[in-house]
Write a protein that holds these residues in place. Structure first.
Motif, PDB file in Angstrom:
ATOM      1  N   GLN A   1       1.384   7.441  14.371  1.00 38.78           N
ATOM      2  CA  GLN A   1       0.277   6.495  14.392  1.00 38.78           C
ATOM      3  C   GLN A   1      -0.417   6.493  15.757  1.00 38.78           C
ATOM      4  O   GLN A   1       0.238   6.589  16.803  1.00 38.78           O
ATOM      5  CB  GLN A   1       0.761   5.087  14.045  1.00 38.78           C
TER       6      GLN A   1
ATOM      7  N   VAL B   1      -6.045   9.024   6.848  1.00 39.86           N
ATOM      8  CA  VAL B   1      -5.836   7.742   6.166  1.00 39.86           C
ATOM      9  C   VAL B   1      -4.396   7.269   6.369  1.00 39.86           C
ATOM     10  O   VAL B   1      -4.146   6.093   6.643  1.00 39.86           O
ATOM     11  CB  VAL B   1      -6.152   7.870   4.665  1.00 39.86           C
TER      12      VAL B   1
ATOM     13  N   LEU C   1      -6.144   0.705   0.796  1.00 41.95           N
ATOM     14  CA  LEU C   1      -4.802   0.457   1.318  1.00 41.95           C
ATOM     15  C   LEU C   1      -4.719  -0.883   2.043  1.00 41.95           C
ATOM     16  O   LEU C   1      -3.684  -1.566   1.989  1.00 41.95           O
ATOM     17  CB  LEU C   1      -4.391   1.593   2.250  1.00 41.95           C
ATOM     18  N   GLU C   2      -5.793  -1.282   2.711  1.00 43.92           N
ATOM     19  CA  GLU C   2      -5.789  -2.572   3.386  1.00 43.92           C
ATOM     20  C   GLU C   2      -5.709  -3.725   2.396  1.00 43.92           C
ATOM     21  O   GLU C   2      -5.288  -4.832   2.755  1.00 43.92           O
ATOM     22  CB  GLU C   2      -7.034  -2.708   4.275  1.00 43.92           C
TER      23      GLU C   2
ATOM     24  N   ALA D   1       0.523   3.643   5.916  1.00 44.91           N
ATOM     25  CA  ALA D   1       1.028   3.601   4.542  1.00 44.91           C
ATOM     26  C   ALA D   1       1.895   4.819   4.255  1.00 44.91           C
ATOM     27  O   ALA D   1       1.608   5.925   4.726  1.00 44.91           O
ATOM     28  CB  ALA D   1      -0.140   3.557   3.562  1.00 44.91           C
TER      29      ALA D   1
ATOM     30  N   ILE E   1      -8.953   3.812   3.316  1.00 44.14           N
ATOM     31  CA  ILE E   1      -8.450   2.762   4.213  1.00 44.14           C
ATOM     32  C   ILE E   1      -8.694   1.382   3.600  1.00 44.14           C
ATOM     33  O   ILE E   1      -7.814   0.512   3.624  1.00 44.14           O
ATOM     34  CB  ILE E   1      -9.112   2.879   5.593  1.00 44.14           C
ATOM     35  N   GLU E   2      -9.862   1.186   3.012  1.00 39.49           N
ATOM     36  CA  GLU E   2     -10.177  -0.109   2.402  1.00 39.49           C
ATOM     37  C   GLU E   2      -9.234  -0.418   1.246  1.00 39.49           C
ATOM     38  O   GLU E   2      -8.773  -1.556   1.085  1.00 39.49           O
ATOM     39  CB  GLU E   2     -11.629  -0.114   1.924  1.00 39.49           C
TER      40      GLU E   2
ATOM     41  N   THR F   1      -3.470   3.816   8.628  1.00 41.94           N
ATOM     42  CA  THR F   1      -2.957   2.637   7.925  1.00 41.94           C
ATOM     43  C   THR F   1      -1.450   2.463   8.037  1.00 41.94           C
ATOM     44  O   THR F   1      -0.937   1.367   7.839  1.00 41.94           O
ATOM     45  CB  THR F   1      -3.315   2.713   6.436  1.00 41.94           C
TER      46      THR F   1
ATOM     47  N   THR G   1       4.702   7.073  10.322  1.00 39.07           N
ATOM     48  CA  THR G   1       4.349   6.068  11.341  1.00 39.07           C
ATOM     49  C   THR G   1       4.638   6.567  12.750  1.00 39.07           C
ATOM     50  O   THR G   1       4.093   6.038  13.718  1.00 39.07           O
ATOM     51  CB  THR G   1       5.108   4.751  11.089  1.00 39.07           C
TER      52      THR G   1
ATOM     53  N   PRO H   1       0.810  -1.222   0.000  1.00 36.48           N
ATOM     54  CA  PRO H   1       0.000   0.000   0.000  1.00 36.48           C
ATOM     55  C   PRO H   1       0.845   1.274   0.000  1.00 36.48           C
ATOM     56  O   PRO H   1       1.938   1.309   0.556  1.00 36.48           O
ATOM     57  CB  PRO H   1      -0.792  -0.120   1.304  1.00 36.48           C
TER      58      PRO H   1
END
Length: 264
Positions: A180, A134, A103-104, A140, A100-101, A138, A177, A28
């Motif tokens: 996060q 987002v 990237l998941e 990402a 999000i969907e 995630t 990250t 992702p």
């Protein structure tokens, strides 16, 4: 779609690209781009080997009639997801959920932090909701992207596009990250968004405007409306002055005629 639309775009416009090595070969990633033209969502996927999913307004997908069905099929084919923009908060949440969907699933998600196309070719302040939330939800990486000269291909009001070479400049991925779990902290969201916009500004060379593009569009629309009303008022005043002048001239003619009749 990459063979038909993408191949046709590359053949006709020959877009130049820098920094393709910054796009992850797998996994992702968020492609955060400036937004100059309707065609941005087609030129960027056309030069990449991987699929890119953007979000698009729901009107492209639910317009009735044959034309509406063809438009919906086209946008689905080029990997765009419908988002209802009738309510600002609802639209934002739908965009975040969609991102999000995507990237998941380990795919590429494309987003325009400005929230709308630039009204004048300058780079506007990024909206802190979608992109940052987002990215932090995630983990990402965010890849900054600069679309260059795409607004010159088909300016507003022009039907026939101009054949010229647009550019795409891709920057190094940004890692957020460290933030996060802080996707509900508005100061963190603002910091993440501003960092991404700064990288886009460096890549694109655009002048940066510290206000939202939607606010500028409102200002331009209000100014255009005021100018139109002022022009209408000026024309009305001119017409009234002409009517008054005509009435004076006719009155003067009647007076002269009356004087001539009374002369011995």
């Amino acid at each position: 779609m990459k063979v038909t639309v993408g191949g046709s775009l590359k053949l006709a416009f020959r877009p130049w690209v820098e920094g393709l090595e910054h796009i992850p070969a797998e996994g992702p990633a968020i492609l955060a781009s400036n937004h100059l033209s309707f065609s941005d969502s087609f030129f960027l996927p056309a030069v990449l080997d991987r699929k890119v999913t953007f979000i698009a307004k729901a009107e492209y997908f639910n317009t009735p009639g044959v034309k509406g069905r063809l438009t919906a099929a086209f946008f689905k084919g080029v990997g765009q997801l419908p988002v209802d923009r009738s309510g600002a908060r609802g639209a934002g949440e739908a965009a975040i959920k969609s991102g999000i969907e995507v990237l998941e699933r380990g795919e590429l998600f494309g987003i325009y932090p400005e929230g709308t196309r630039s009204p004048d070719g300058r780079l506007y302040r990024g909206k802190p909701g979608g992109l940052a939330r987002v990215a932090l939800a995630t983990g990402a990486p965010v890849v900054p992207v600069a679309m260059i000269d795409t607004e010159k291909i088909q300016p507003p009001g022009k039907v026939v596009p101009k054949l010229m070479r647009p550019g795409i400049r891709i920057g190094k991925p940004l890692d957020f990250t460290r933030y996060q779990g802080m996707e509900h902290d508005r100061f963190v969201l603002r910091a993440v968004t501003d960092e991404v916009m700064y990288e886009i500004m460096k890549l694109s060379g655009q002048e940066y405007v510290d206000m939202y593009a939607t606010a500028m569009k409102r200002q331009l629309a209000e100014a255009a409306k005021a100018e139109k009303e002022a022009g209408k008022a000026a024309r009305s005043a001119l017409a009234q002055a002409e009517r008054e002048q005509t009435a004076k001239e006719k009155a003067a003619e009647r007076d002269r005629a009356a004087e001539q009749r009374t002369e011995p």
